[in-house]
Design a protein around this motif. Structure first.
Motif, PDB file in Angstrom:
ATOM      1  N   ASP A   1       0.799  -1.223   0.000  1.00  9.63           N
ATOM      2  CA  ASP A   1       0.000   0.000   0.000  1.00  9.63           C
ATOM      3  C   ASP A   1       0.829   1.270   0.000  1.00  9.63           C
ATOM      4  O   ASP A   1       0.583   2.192  -0.761  1.00  9.63           O
ATOM      5  N   GLN A   2       1.822   1.283   0.906  1.00  9.75           N
ATOM      6  CA  GLN A   2       2.595   2.508   1.060  1.00  9.75           C
ATOM      7  C   GLN A   2       3.401   2.825  -0.202  1.00  9.75           C
ATOM      8  O   GLN A   2       3.417   3.964  -0.681  1.00  9.75           O
ATOM      9  N   GLU A   3       4.041   1.789  -0.736  1.00 11.81           N
ATOM     10  CA  GLU A   3       4.828   2.001  -1.955  1.00 11.81           C
ATOM     11  C   GLU A   3       3.929   2.433  -3.107  1.00 11.81           C
ATOM     12  O   GLU A   3       4.272   3.320  -3.886  1.00 11.81           O
ATOM     13  N   LEU A   4       2.766   1.798  -3.183  1.00 12.55           N
ATOM     14  CA  LEU A   4       1.834   2.117  -4.256  1.00 12.55           C
ATOM     15  C   LEU A   4       1.344   3.564  -4.138  1.00 12.55           C
ATOM     16  O   LEU A   4       1.235   4.277  -5.139  1.00 12.55           O
ATOM     17  N   ASN A   5       1.102   3.994  -2.903  1.00 15.17           N
ATOM     18  CA  ASN A   5       0.619   5.361  -2.715  1.00 15.17           C
ATOM     19  C   ASN A   5       1.634   6.392  -3.166  1.00 15.17           C
ATOM     20  O   ASN A   5       1.276   7.478  -3.623  1.00 15.17           O
ATOM     21  N   ARG A   6       2.919   6.070  -3.016  1.00 11.49           N
ATOM     22  CA  ARG A   6       3.941   7.006  -3.489  1.00 11.49           C
ATOM     23  C   ARG A   6       3.861   7.168  -4.994  1.00 11.49           C
ATOM     24  O   ARG A   6       3.985   8.254  -5.527  1.00 11.49           O
ATOM     25  N   LYS A   7       3.673   6.043  -5.686  1.00 13.42           N
ATOM     26  CA  LYS A   7       3.575   6.108  -7.142  1.00 13.42           C
ATOM     27  C   LYS A   7       2.300   6.850  -7.546  1.00 13.42           C
ATOM     28  O   LYS A   7       2.302   7.651  -8.467  1.00 13.42           O
ATOM     29  N   LYS A   8       1.225   6.542  -6.819  1.00 17.81           N
ATOM     30  CA  LYS A   8      -0.031   7.219  -7.138  1.00 17.81           C
ATOM     31  C   LYS A   8       0.105   8.724  -6.914  1.00 17.81           C
ATOM     32  O   LYS A   8      -0.458   9.523  -7.653  1.00 17.81           O
ATOM     33  N   GLY A   9       0.863   9.089  -5.864  1.00 19.11           N
ATOM     34  CA  GLY A   9       1.098  10.503  -5.589  1.00 19.11           C
ATOM     35  C   GLY A   9       1.760  11.185  -6.775  1.00 19.11           C
ATOM     36  O   GLY A   9       1.402  12.304  -7.158  1.00 19.11           O
ATOM     37  N   GLN A  10       2.715  10.493  -7.382  1.00 22.79           N
ATOM     38  CA  GLN A  10       3.388  11.041  -8.563  1.00 22.79           C
ATOM     39  C   GLN A  10       2.422  11.191  -9.723  1.00 22.79           C
ATOM     40  O   GLN A  10       2.429  12.190 -10.421  1.00 22.79           O
ATOM     41  N   MET A  11       1.598  10.160  -9.913  1.00 25.69           N
ATOM     42  CA  MET A  11       0.633  10.220 -11.015  1.00 25.69           C
ATOM     43  C   MET A  11      -0.383  11.328 -10.792  1.00 25.69           C
ATOM     44  O   MET A  11      -0.863  11.942 -11.741  1.00 25.69           O
ATOM     45  N   ASP A  12      -0.700  11.570  -9.516  1.00 25.75           N
ATOM     46  CA  ASP A  12      -1.701  12.586  -9.210  1.00 25.75           C
ATOM     47  C   ASP A  12      -1.263  13.980  -9.648  1.00 25.75           C
ATOM     48  O   ASP A  12      -2.099  14.838  -9.922  1.00 25.75           O
ATOM     49  N   GLU A  13       0.050  14.193  -9.713  1.00 25.28           N
ATOM     50  CA  GLU A  13       0.517  15.512 -10.131  1.00 25.28           C
ATOM     51  C   GLU A  13       0.036  15.827 -11.540  1.00 25.28           C
ATOM     52  O   GLU A  13      -0.468  16.919 -11.806  1.00 25.28           O
TER      53      GLU A  13
END
Lengths: 223, 158
Positions: B106-118
């Motif tokens: 979850d945590q690792e995935l959220n970091r990637k999602k955070g990048q995509m959210d930009e």
């Protein structure tokens, strides 16, 4: 019927037998934008129901198809895709399926084959579409033909959850197809299931022991 | 008085967020070191970022810094508390289009999602935008379609 999944109203899948109810499932890899698509379509109606025990998110929506009001339950994966496979109850009684990939990540496109194979094991005939999401990242992808859908005879939608392109159209088309399918199911399995359920009803009443993982009790298995 | 953030970063000891900003009126450039308090190994980074953004003492300075950027800085601070290297933290934000994100926790995935959210936020049309259209349709079927290289290695189904 005390003790079985009926105690979790959200998961009482018998309701999907009622004429005015349809179930539409979403499939696809992590982070392809499934929830973002739901959010863009539902807007103010967007109220996800997290069922974290089942790694599942439900969204309820009321739609008009022709002159009828239809209650739609969208099922979204909430991390279950991590196992590259969904619990059989996810597919159970689904009337349509939306398969999503991310146009910026080839692997999510390649994995469609796995998702589609699993879908067809459980639901050989339900309407399905392929959604190419995130076209806002690079509009040129819309000039590329992604052949996976075509080969399987599935419509392809180029969409963007960010700017909204074709999101509403895709969902409305799929709701319509789900309703049509329901009125005229071509799945042989559906009829078999129906028969089996009617047949099983009395037996079930007697031994409705809670299943270990609850979900299973709703999906009779055919070996 | 209004300020424009120019750059931001972290300082590990004591854990702080460093902000280089400019006075909009005087054009003077200054550095502000904001100590991060009550923040531990298992704190929620996104909540901590939001709290900092709304902190009455700092919010004017952080006005032009996004929540997601503040969250990222908190993640870096937290990784350091856990003994992870800065290289590790930075790599975890990096998006590799070939990476199978199904394999992340979850945590690792959220970091990637955070990048995509930009990118998502950058291209996002809000329903309050004057030119917002709910049912925005575009027909791409009429445009010339090239073969997609993703279909080339023809394994089953493609």
């Amino acid at each position: 019927m005390a003790g079985d999944v009926d105690s979790i109203p959200e998961l009482d899948q018998k309701k999907y037998d009622a004429d005015e109810q349809v179930k539409i499932i979403c499939l696809g890899d992590s982070a392809v934008g499934k929830s973002k698509l739901m959010e863009r379509f539902l807007m103010d109606e967007y109220r996800p129901q997290q069922l974290s025990t089942y790694a599942l998110t439900l969204y309820k929506h009321t739609a008009s198809v022709g002159n009828k009001t239809v209650l739609v339950d969208f099922w979204d994966t909430a991390g279950q895709e991590r196992f590259q496979s969904m619990h059989p109850s996810y597919y159970h009684k689904a009337h349509a399926c939306i398969m999503v990939f991310d146009v910026q990540r080839k692997i999510t496109y390649k994995n469609l084959a796995t998702w589609y194979k699993e879908l067809r094991e459980f639901r050989p005939e339900i309407p399905c579409c392929v959604v190419a999401n995130k076209i806002d990242a690079d509009l040129k992808v819309t000039q590329r033909s992604f052949n996976f859908g075509k080969k399987q005879g599935l419509p392809l939608y180029y969409v963007s959850a960010a700017d909204g392109t074709n999101v509403v159209k895709m969902f409305r088309d799929m709701i319509k197809r789900a309703v049509e399918y329901k009125q005229n199911p071509s799945d042989f399995m559906d009829e078999v299931m129906q028969e089996l359920e009617n047949f099983d009803l009395e037996k079930k009443e007697e031994n409705s022991e809670p299943d270990e993982d609850g979900l299973k009790a709703e999906s009779p298995e055919l070996d | 008085m209004s300020f424009e953030a120019k750059r931001c970063g972290v300082q590990f000891s004591p854990p702080s967020i460093v902000l280089i900003y400019q006075h909009r009126d005087t054009k003077k450039v200054r550095k502000r070191i904001i100590p991060v308090r009550n923040f531990f190994k298992h704190s929620d980074c996104s909540r901590a970022a939001e709290k900092l953004k709304n902190n009455p003492r700092h919010r004017d300075y952080l006005d032009s810094v996004t929540c997601s950027q503040l969250e990222k800085l908190h993640v870096i601070l937290q990784d350091q508390m856990k003994g992870l290297s800065l290289e590790h933290s930075l790599a975890s934000f990096h998006l590799d289009p070939e990476e199978d994100l199904n394999k992340l926790d979850d945590q690792e995935l959220n970091r990637k999602k955070g990048q995509m959210d930009e990118l998502f936020e950058k291209n996002r049309r809000h329903k309050d935008d004057p030119d917002f259209v709910y049912d925005l349709e575009m027909d791409f079927t009429k445009t010339m379609q090239d073969k997609c290289s993703w279909d080339e290695e023809s394994d089953d189904g493609f």
